[in-house]
Design an enzyme around this catalytic site. Sequence first.
Site, PDB file in Angstrom:
ATOM      1  N   ASP B  42       0.840  -1.198   0.000  1.00 48.25           N
ATOM      2  CA  ASP B  42       0.000   0.000   0.000  1.00 48.25           C
ATOM      3  C   ASP B  42       0.874   1.246   0.000  1.00 48.25           C
ATOM      4  O   ASP B  42       2.104   1.178   0.057  1.00 48.25           O
ATOM      5  CB  ASP B  42      -1.039  -0.044   1.123  1.00 48.25           C
ATOM      6  N   LYS B  64      -5.231   1.870  -0.486  1.00 54.70           N
ATOM      7  CA  LYS B  64      -5.543   3.285  -0.367  1.00 54.70           C
ATOM      8  C   LYS B  64      -4.446   4.171  -0.963  1.00 54.70           C
ATOM      9  O   LYS B  64      -3.311   4.138  -0.516  1.00 54.70           O
ATOM     10  CB  LYS B  64      -5.703   3.620   1.114  1.00 54.70           C
ATOM     11  N   MET B 177      -6.081   8.830  11.560  1.00 51.15           N
ATOM     12  CA  MET B 177      -6.963   9.476  10.577  1.00 51.15           C
ATOM     13  C   MET B 177      -7.925  10.443  11.261  1.00 51.15           C
ATOM     14  O   MET B 177      -9.100  10.540  10.912  1.00 51.15           O
ATOM     15  CB  MET B 177      -7.739   8.408   9.781  1.00 51.15           C
TER      16      MET B 177
END
Lengths: 263, 263
Positions: B42, B64, B177
Amino acid sequence: MIRHPAFAPGSVWLAGAGPGDPALLTLAALHAIETADVILHDALVPAEILALAPAATRLVPAGKRAGGIHTPQLSINEDLIALARQDLRVLRLKGGDPFVFGRGGEECLALAAASIPFRVIPGISAGIGAASAAHMPITHRGVARSVVFATGEAGPAGGEVDFAALGRAADTLVLYMARQNIGRIAAALIAGGRSPTDPLAFLLDATTPRERVVHTTIGAAAAIAATLPPAATLVIVGPVAGIGAMIAPHRPEAEPSIRSAQG
Amino acid sequence: MIRHPAFAPGSVWLAGAGPGDPALLTLAALHAIETADVILHDALVPAEILALAPAATRLVPAGKRAGGIHTPQLSINEDLIALARQDLRVLRLKGGDPFVFGRGGEECLALAAASIPFRVIPGISAGIGAASAAHMPITHRGVARSVVFATGEAGPAGGEVDFAALGRAADTLVLYMARQNIGRIAAALIAGGRSPTDPLAFLLDATTPRERVVHTTIGAAAAIAATLPPAATLVIVGPVAGIGAMIAPHRPEAEPSIRSAQG
């Protein structure tokens, strides 16, 4: 190429040795073990990892149960400072991660107060290593958006974690040193709204050849705990413990065996 | 000697690459990178780590933001299965730890359903790495007996973590996040009983050469967040963030600089 900072004489590095399996050491921790003049290690660091140090390295057991004795934290702090002042490269090696129930913060504060340069090298915490080994995704889309790490031991002043509130607030619980008090903890979780039939797993000696996973429920946890052999034990509570049980039958042949004990 | 299990053709290993610094790879993850036929990685896995793979290894961005595009999770699961069925050694390499906001559980379930043998190698989660680098002991005797890892992103069905309850129940919060929603999260923490003057820190690009730590308070967090440059960001809330600030002036010369922004 991996670059490592210079391990300066007169400084202290605090490193996590990970959950047990030497392959779960970080490259930085291995470099520290190979470079240190003296290693103060706790009892959770297995012999296979200490064996990676050169023959000339001084190995000093220090900390909870190390060498069969308990070294008080203040005396460890003093030893770290005294060894650094002898201009040695001092490695403080701890099981798991230094900042996850490892008392690394107290050592950092003591070193900072003594103006000893230091560095912290993180490690795979026992709970993270155990979850991987047992295939329990401690966060899982749609199921677990938060995971709490807590200690099941009562604090020095008798203070204890509010497990009822934690069980309500967090989706997954990873509990350290919780086996002895599991009956009281389970009752608090149920009082806080968790169902007695929710999955709970005991992870014994995770990431070592003796590894064992025991699946049960919150309601049956205390009865099951009484039947388990002595071992370093982690407890995982929540639906993700059930996912581990679903995945378990598909593990490769060589993986540690699973015992199911549904209560 | 470190022993690694055989990486069998036709199997998938899910490994965490750690928080960014290649020295924080585990020995097991490095072995996997050196042995795999194909690596699906990723966007959080830095180029320095991918460069450790032999020249013949196929590198496939997946997940992502990888390669500038978003690969849907279902398509990644299918790719892992298809590559394993080509009798390749397939490494799924993720930033941090596969089971801490890494969606590794979904991949395990898909592999198990397809009867593909797999193994999970844990990694240093971004939050653990950032805490070490910033000298914040996320548990600390007498101060923090529990630490929760939670995501600040709203869920697929709009569901969100109950930050008021989490802030009441856990001593330390490590938020992933969370930067974009920090105003709403801070308000919930205060509504739940946290003081607006309690320490909160932003950890930017932790364990990389661009690392920066910004100390502030829950009450001032939203205003400070608006001034920060783009970066991978972790948020740590609780008294331990203040301990990091106390220790910071004593860090070795070569360590990343600290900016204080008290609100």
